[in-house]
Write a protein that holds these residues in place. Structure first.
Motif: not given
Length: 280
Positions: A51-52, A136, A223
């Protein structure tokens, strides 16, 4: 009740088949849960929860998410029915907000395989509450380290903080025909350099991972590496790593695992697939 403070952990979860296959890393994880102080709950920063904004799962009974394809049907039948912990999720989000992050909770999201695959080996009874934390890849290693630092005090409250990712992760470059293929030279170059920085407490060198040899080739996208920095931060001020496990599959999938806390000392041995140093 076990009152010892658990270290923060980084584990490499490799292929989802880690959940069911007999492998060196699977056997390591089978032992690991019993070697640690018994936590009251687990917070896992997962490479597969992106997620941001920093997002924390607050689902009371999270689903087991099978977020992968092309594997045997038996893998999709696995359930990991751990309870969620909405109160802990709110606490995590509040701590992150106090550290300057725009954090939020999500009361519907389940547990992706970066969470449940290693936990199924470590805690097969699924009897610990579990909260997942997003990463993120558009951010930096230092940003994720700061996330972890905000969560470091949770360890004193009996919460196990885990980063679940991969010490190297370039799926397109793997030797899919030979599970036991030796590590490629470009994997050895990167993992040796990063490992040494973690073991010696070279924080700046570890955070500047893109300057390490073959960094882009080992992590075309970051990630799977960033959960490492959440764990490093959660180890607390002055933390350095203890190498708990080291193995390579398919020539390019490095599966190192580390414990982080301020009491860690550099290990002179080189743990391989048969074991490693104690996490305590």
């Amino acid at each position: 009740m076990d009152t010892r403070t658990p270290p923060a952990l980084f584990v490499s979860h490799g292929s989802p088949m880690l959940a069911i296959e007999d492998s060196a890393t699977g056997r390591f994880l089978d032992r690991l849960g019993g070697l640690l102080p018994r936590p009251r709950a687990v917070v896992v920063a997962s490479a597969h929860f992106i997620h941001e904004r920093p997002t924390v799962t607050a689902t009371p009974a999270p689903d087991t998410i099978h977020d992968f394809g092309g594997f045997p049907p038996s893998l999709y039948q696995i359930q990991y029915p751990a309870a969620g912990a909405p109160g802990l999720a709110a606490d995590v989000a509040q701590r992150l907000a106090a550290a300057g992050f725009d954090a939020r909770t999500d009361g519907h999201h389940g547990l992706d395989h970066g969470v449940w695959v290693p936990l199924r080996r470590m805690y097969p009874q699924a009897d610990l509450p579990v909260v997942a934390l997003s990463v993120n890849p558009a951010q930096t290693a230092k940003w994720h380290y700061r996330l972890g630092r905000a969560l470091a005090p949770l360890r004193e409250e009996g919460v196990l903080v885990v980063g679940s990712g991969g010490f190297s992760h370039n799926l397109r470059a793997l030797d899919w025909q030979h599970a036991d293929a030796p590590a490629f030279p470009w994997v050895e170059a990167f993992t040796h350099a990063l490992r040494e920085r973690l073991l010696t407490g070279d924080m700046e060198g570890a955070l500047d991972w893109r300057a390490l040899p073959e960094a882009q080739r080992n992590h075309p996208t970051p990630e799977h590496l960033y959960p490492l920095y959440v764990a490093l931060g959660a180890g607390g001020e002055g933390a350095r790593g203890r190498l708990l496990h080291r193995d390579v599959e398919l020539g390019g999938l490095a599966l190192d695992a580390f414990a982080f806390d301020s009491d860690s000392v550099n290990q002179t041995d080189n743990p391989r697939s048969q074991g490693g140093s104690s996490p305590n």
